[in-house]
Design a protein around this motif. Structure first.
Motif, mmCIF file in Angstrom:
data_model
loop_
_atom_site.group_PDB
_atom_site.id
_atom_site.type_symbol
_atom_site.label_atom_id
_atom_site.label_comp_id
_atom_site.label_asym_id
_atom_site.label_seq_id
_atom_site.Cartn_x
_atom_site.Cartn_y
_atom_site.Cartn_z
ATOM 1 N N ILE A 513 0.835 -1.200 0.000
ATOM 2 C CA ILE A 513 0.000 0.000 0.000
ATOM 3 C C ILE A 513 0.870 1.251 0.000
ATOM 4 O O ILE A 513 0.575 2.236 -0.680
ATOM 5 N N SER A 514 1.974 1.232 0.748
ATOM 6 C CA SER A 514 2.847 2.405 0.818
ATOM 7 C C SER A 514 3.473 2.730 -0.527
ATOM 8 O O SER A 514 3.614 3.908 -0.894
ATOM 9 N N THR A 515 3.861 1.701 -1.271
ATOM 10 C CA THR A 515 4.603 1.940 -2.510
ATOM 11 C C THR A 515 3.715 2.055 -3.739
ATOM 12 O O THR A 515 4.178 2.507 -4.790
ATOM 13 N N SER A 516 2.461 1.674 -3.641
ATOM 14 C CA SER A 516 1.618 1.644 -4.836
ATOM 15 C C SER A 516 1.027 2.997 -5.181
ATOM 16 O O SER A 516 0.625 3.228 -6.325
ATOM 17 N N SER A 535 7.484 3.305 6.182
ATOM 18 C CA SER A 535 7.431 4.336 5.150
ATOM 19 C C SER A 535 7.758 3.727 3.802
ATOM 20 O O SER A 535 8.362 2.652 3.705
ATOM 21 N N LYS A 536 7.359 4.428 2.740
ATOM 22 C CA LYS A 536 7.564 3.891 1.405
ATOM 23 C C LYS A 536 9.036 3.812 1.012
ATOM 24 O O LYS A 536 9.412 3.049 0.123
ATOM 25 N N GLU A 537 9.901 4.578 1.707
ATOM 26 C CA GLU A 537 11.325 4.527 1.403
ATOM 27 C C GLU A 537 12.007 3.311 2.022
ATOM 28 O O GLU A 537 13.125 2.965 1.634
ATOM 29 N N MET A 538 11.360 2.655 2.975
ATOM 30 C CA MET A 538 11.970 1.500 3.637
ATOM 31 C C MET A 538 11.977 0.279 2.728
ATOM 32 O O MET A 538 11.084 0.101 1.893
ATOM 33 N N PRO A 539 12.965 -0.599 2.888
ATOM 34 C CA PRO A 539 12.899 -1.901 2.218
ATOM 35 C C PRO A 539 11.650 -2.646 2.678
ATOM 36 O O PRO A 539 11.155 -2.456 3.787
ATOM 37 N N SER A 540 11.149 -3.478 1.815
ATOM 38 C CA SER A 540 9.892 -4.150 2.101
ATOM 39 C C SER A 540 9.961 -5.011 3.356
ATOM 40 O O SER A 540 8.933 -5.243 4.011
#
Length: 570
Positions: A513-516, A535-540
């Motif tokens: 959801i964060s990266t989409s 956060s979206k900057e973090m590795p999954s």
């Protein structure tokens, strides 16, 4: 059941009126039955312009299981004859007269009528000197005093007829029903018509099924079938909305009991469980369509603070205060306010709002608690015996969202049909309500692959539900697919709380959801008494968590929001 001429006739006005009357819940008394008539009699009715086919017969997705019941004249206390020779001539004869010497009357046009019965059918004989061919003018006939029919039972078939001199054969059908508009013209000299009586018995489904927790048990309650003669109700169940065993019931109400309640003893021990109910008439072996689906979903809360969401849609309007009262040991219950802050509820006098499926909440508890939620899942089915989706295909309706449209895909049932109806509703149980859905398209049975694109899915609501209904070669609706939920939710800008509104087919996570979506800064999940932010900057893999039904989450959306997410599932 093959569609006969009589079934096509059901779409006409008078028979529909009779059928609607039968929907009242009367005590069941089986009238005298006579053998099913032959194909020749059906052919006569098929010709009948008075019973011409009309559209709009369906009241729900039906065709409800039905049987035509023939009623002998001996089931009545008397018979009323409506004859018209210039003016109406109404005569009523008791059963003893009809089965004895017969009832006789004459008209000013020199017609001599004799009305008799053998206990099964009514015979009307007319003699008139050959004047102009206009003899034997019957408008209608009615059985009076038949149990369960306080307004009488009108003729529905012609068993045989004899034309007199100058008679018009097509007019014989004017003796059927209660139209009171036209009459027969069977001719002069000797003419005769033999009439029979019947009604359509339908087994209509129960409705408004709900579940309630009573200690370790689950109590089901529903609105009874409006059909008379229901002997008992069968209860079917499964551990997921689309994993219902529709062949073997888990229980039934007592035979002859009209109480629309059944208890699943120990049912609350299930983590999830879903139910539906069917009405049954044992005299004719007819079982109704399924009711709506109702379920339970248990969540294990720990002592202290927990984040959660409503896993099912509540049956009735539910407030945060209701949750606070129902969850044992609740000290505080929190909901997300419009200023991106959690608002605390601790009892009367505190701010209160409606608790909604799809929102996230928090609760502080004095001890570990296992709480069982009740409500409506996102997937249901309209199932009956016979033609329709089989067990291998009924659960395969799926969909994807993109380019502002929903693409539906499903599997072909084993039995061959003519086409599929694509239905859409804006409520989970709308397919079980009159006017609760609409047909948005049809697809030929021969189409390969089977799909349908809804180009404007959210025109009426952000919550849409789809169901596919196959139609057999005779035009009858069969058992449906399980329905599909497509729910669009809007987030931000700011911090919002949420939970997934249905069990989704796609696996969602805080990372997906964060990266989409660009405006999404990140998603927080609750664990070990604290919120963890991905956060979206973090590795999954960092602060990773799946998005699961019944859990509560927070989403941070920047000022470029809001964003929308479409959840598809059951």
């Amino acid at each position: 059941m093959h569609r006969t001429a009589f079934e096509r006739k059901l779409q006409s006005g008078p028979v529909v009126l009779l059928t609607l009357f039968l929907l009242v819940n009367l005590s069941f008394t089986s009238p005298v039955q006579i053998p099913v008539r032959n194909a020749e009699t059906d052919a006569l009715q098929e010709e009948n312009p008075f019973f011409s086919s009309q559209s709009g017969y369906e009241t729900t997705i039906g065709d409800d299981p039905w049987i035509e019941i023939d009623v002998g004249v001996s089931a009545a206390s008397s018979v009323t004859i409506y004859e018209r020779t210039g003016v109406y001539n109404i005569r009523t004869y008791d059963l003893a007269t009809l089965m004895g010497p017969g009832g006789s009357f004459s008209t000013g046009a020199f017609e001599e009528y004799n009305v008799t019965s053998d206990g099964n059918v009514l015979t009307i004989h007319c003699f008139r000197p050959n004047i102009d061919g206009g003899g034997n003018n019957i408008v209608a006939t009615r059985l009076d005093g038949v149990a369960g029919f306080p307004n009488g039972l009108w003729a529905t078939r012609i068993d045989s007829y004899v034309m007199g001199i100058g008679g018009v054969p097509e007019t014989r059908f004017n003796a059927l029903g209660e139209h009171m508009m036209n009459h027969t013209v069977l001719g002069d000299d000797h003419s005769e018509i033999v009439l029979g009586y019947s009604y359509i018995y339908r087994v209509l489904p129960p409705s408004n099924l709900t579940t309630a927790v009573q200690g370790s048990d689950i109590t089901l309650s529903w609105t009874p079938s409006p059909s008379f003669g229901i002997d008992y109700y069968k209860v079917y169940a499964g551990n997921a909305p689309r994993l219902m065993d529709l062949n073997t019931p888990i229980g039934s109400t007592p035979f002859g009991s009209s109480t629309p309640v059944w208890t699943h003893f120990g049912g609350a021990s299930n983590q999830e469980h879903y139910y539906l109910v069917r009405a049954y008439n044992s005299t004719y072996g007819l079982e109704s369509y399924t009711s709506n689906t109702a379920g339970i979903f248990a969540i294990q809360f720990e002592q202290g603070r927990n984040a959660f969401s409503l896993p099912l849609e509540p049956f009735n309007l539910t407030y945060v205060s209701d949750l606070w009262n129902r969850i044992p040991g609740s000290q505080s219950l929190f909901w997300m306010g419009p200023d991106d802050r959690w608002v605390e509820y601790e009892g009367p006098g505190y701010p209160d709002v409606v608790a909604e499926n799809g929102n996230g909440y928090m609760v502080d508890l004095l001890q570990d608690v296992r709480f069982v939620f009740t409500g409506l899942p996102g997937s249901m089915i309209k199932c009956k015996d016979g033609f329709g989706f089989d067990s291998a295909a009924r659960g395969n309706l799926n969909g994807i969202y993109g380019n502002y449209r929903v693409l539906l895909q499903w599997s072909r049932p084993t039995q061959n049909g003519t086409y599929f109806r694509v239905l859409r509703s804006d409520s989970r149980d709308g397919f079980f309500e009159q006017g609760g859905y609409r047909e948005i398209g049809t697809i030929s049975f021969s189409t390969t692959p089977l799909y349908y694109a809804d180009l404007d899915p959210f025109s009426d609501s952000d919550n849409v539900f789809y169901m596919i209904v196959p139609v057999d070669p005779s035009g009858r609706n069969g058992s449906s697919s399980f329905s599909l939920a497509v729910i669009r939710m809007e987030f931000g800008p700011g911090i919002v709380s949420f939970g997934i509104p249905v069990r989704t087919f796609e696996i969602h996570s805080v990372d997906s959801i964060s990266t989409s979506l660009d405006p999404v800064v990140g998603v927080s999940y609750f664990t070990d008494g604290i919120w963890k932010f991905h956060s979206k900057e973090m590795p999954s893999s960092v602060y990773y968590a799946p998005i699961t039904q019944g859990e509560g989450y927070q989403m941070s959306v920047d000022l470029n929001g809001p964003v929308t997410i479409e959840f598809i599932g059951m």
